[in-house]
Enzyme design. Structure first.
Site, PDB file in Angstrom:
ATOM      1  N   THR A  58       0.827  -1.204   0.000  1.00 51.74           N
ATOM      2  CA  THR A  58       0.000   0.000   0.000  1.00 51.74           C
ATOM      3  C   THR A  58       0.864   1.259   0.000  1.00 51.74           C
ATOM      4  OG1 THR A  58      -1.580  -1.233   1.340  1.00 51.74           O
ATOM      5  CG2 THR A  58      -1.844   1.149   1.293  1.00 51.74           C
ATOM      6  N   ARG A  93     -11.826  -9.205  -2.531  1.00 51.70           N
ATOM      7  CA  ARG A  93     -11.398  -8.925  -1.161  1.00 51.70           C
ATOM      8  C   ARG A  93     -11.161  -7.428  -0.982  1.00 51.70           C
ATOM      9  NH1 ARG A  93      -6.160  -6.757   0.833  1.00 51.70           N
ATOM     10  NH2 ARG A  93      -6.000  -7.373   3.020  1.00 51.70           N
ATOM     11  N   GLY A 112      -4.230  -5.788   5.913  1.00 57.59           N
ATOM     12  CA  GLY A 112      -5.461  -5.015   5.939  1.00 57.59           C
ATOM     13  C   GLY A 112      -6.474  -5.458   6.976  1.00 57.59           C
ATOM     14  N   THR A 138      -0.519   1.015   6.563  1.00 63.62           N
ATOM     15  CA  THR A 138      -0.279  -0.037   5.580  1.00 63.62           C
ATOM     16  C   THR A 138       0.162  -1.299   6.304  1.00 63.62           C
ATOM     17  OG1 THR A 138       0.973  -0.672   3.608  1.00 63.62           O
ATOM     18  CG2 THR A 138       2.127   0.667   5.197  1.00 63.62           C
ATOM     19  N   ASP A 178      -7.991  -2.426   3.813  1.00 61.66           N
ATOM     20  CA  ASP A 178      -8.224  -1.371   4.800  1.00 61.66           C
ATOM     21  C   ASP A 178      -8.123   0.022   4.199  1.00 61.66           C
ATOM     22  OD1 ASP A 178      -5.243  -0.148   5.695  1.00 61.66           O
ATOM     23  OD2 ASP A 178      -5.233  -2.102   4.725  1.00 61.66           O
TER      24      ASP A 178
END
Length: 261
Positions: free
Chosen positions: A136, A164, A188, A185, A167
């Protein structure tokens, strides 16, 4: 060396964003920074995103305007160059979270062109069934008027169940208000379970120092053996980064120098 390349890229993006920030708001500058991160195939966001288990790339991004305390997100969008830009577009809409095929459809209707974010390296990783854990990208910025914004974008973990959700498109992974901003990060599901970003910002809002809020949250993560990291910024210009895993890299600019972690 991939680690050196990542750190160098982060430094350059930090430098460019600081120059941009001199004449733009925190929100505009977060978009600028995340656009650059999404354009760099080193990172798992935008161009260079990983593939889900069915061989498709689905990307998610979240954006928070701390001044208006407004959050927007797109989830599992496909075939766009900059997911964060679509998240920005819907920040001013009535409905500020859109997912799946409808997110892609929305982007087309509103003039975002078709784009294939796949790079050869990610295709090879998919064929070998190589799975990552993170990747991320995120940015948190305080501007000259004391306003804070945060943005986070991801291509997922690679090889996951199609659809899926990460976050990044939730307030657990990305949050800001008048007191602080956080981008997270890592794993998640663990970030969501701990409500990380909103928890840190709430603790600062309730009177804890940014440093103590981060330490308390990261210690809770360690107790639960959760793997993630955070970049955090207060309205006083304090910068805090911390993590429970070594696979996360940061860069920060405080106006005088760029630091990497």
């Amino acid at each position: 060396n991939k680690e050196i390349d990542i750190r160098n890229s982060l430094k350059q993006i930090c430098k460019k964003t600081w120059i941009y920030l001199e004449e733009h708001t925190a929100l505009e500058s977060v978009l600028f920074a995340v656009d650059l991160l999404e354009s760099d195939p080193l990172f798992n966001a935008g161009t260079g995103s990983k593939l889900q288990n069915d061989g498709r790339i689905r990307m998610s991004a979240g954006l928070m305007d701390g001044d208006r305390q407004k959050f927007s997100a797109i989830v599992n969008i496909q075939n766009v160059e900059h997911p964060i830009e679509i998240a920005s577009y819907i920040l001013n809409e009535k409905h500020t979270m859109i997912a799946g095929d409808k997110a892609t459809e929305f982007s087309r209707k509103n003039g975002f062109p078709q784009y294939n974010p796949l790079i050869e390296k990610r295709w090879e990783e998919f064929l070998k069934k190589e799975k990552g854990e993170t990747g991320t990208v995120g940015a948190v910025i305080l501007d000259a008027n004391g306003k804070i914004a945060a943005g986070t974008s991801t291509g997922g973990i690679g090889g996951e169940t199609p659809g899926r959700m990460s976050d990044s498109a939730t307030v657990a992974g990305n949050y800001a208000n008048a007191f602080a901003g956080v981008s997270a990060t890592g794993i998640g599901e663990e970030i969501v379970n701990d409500g990380v970003a909103v928890k840190i910002v709430t603790r600062v809002t309730d009177g804890l120092s940014l440093k103590d809020a981060v330490i308390k949250t990261i210690n809770e993560a360690k107790e639960r053996k959760h793997r993630y990291g955070v970049i955090c910024l207060s309205n006083k210009g304090e910068i805090e980064v911390d993590k429970t895993t070594d696979s996360i890299f940061y860069a920060s600019h405080d106006g005088t120098s760029i630091k990497t972690f």
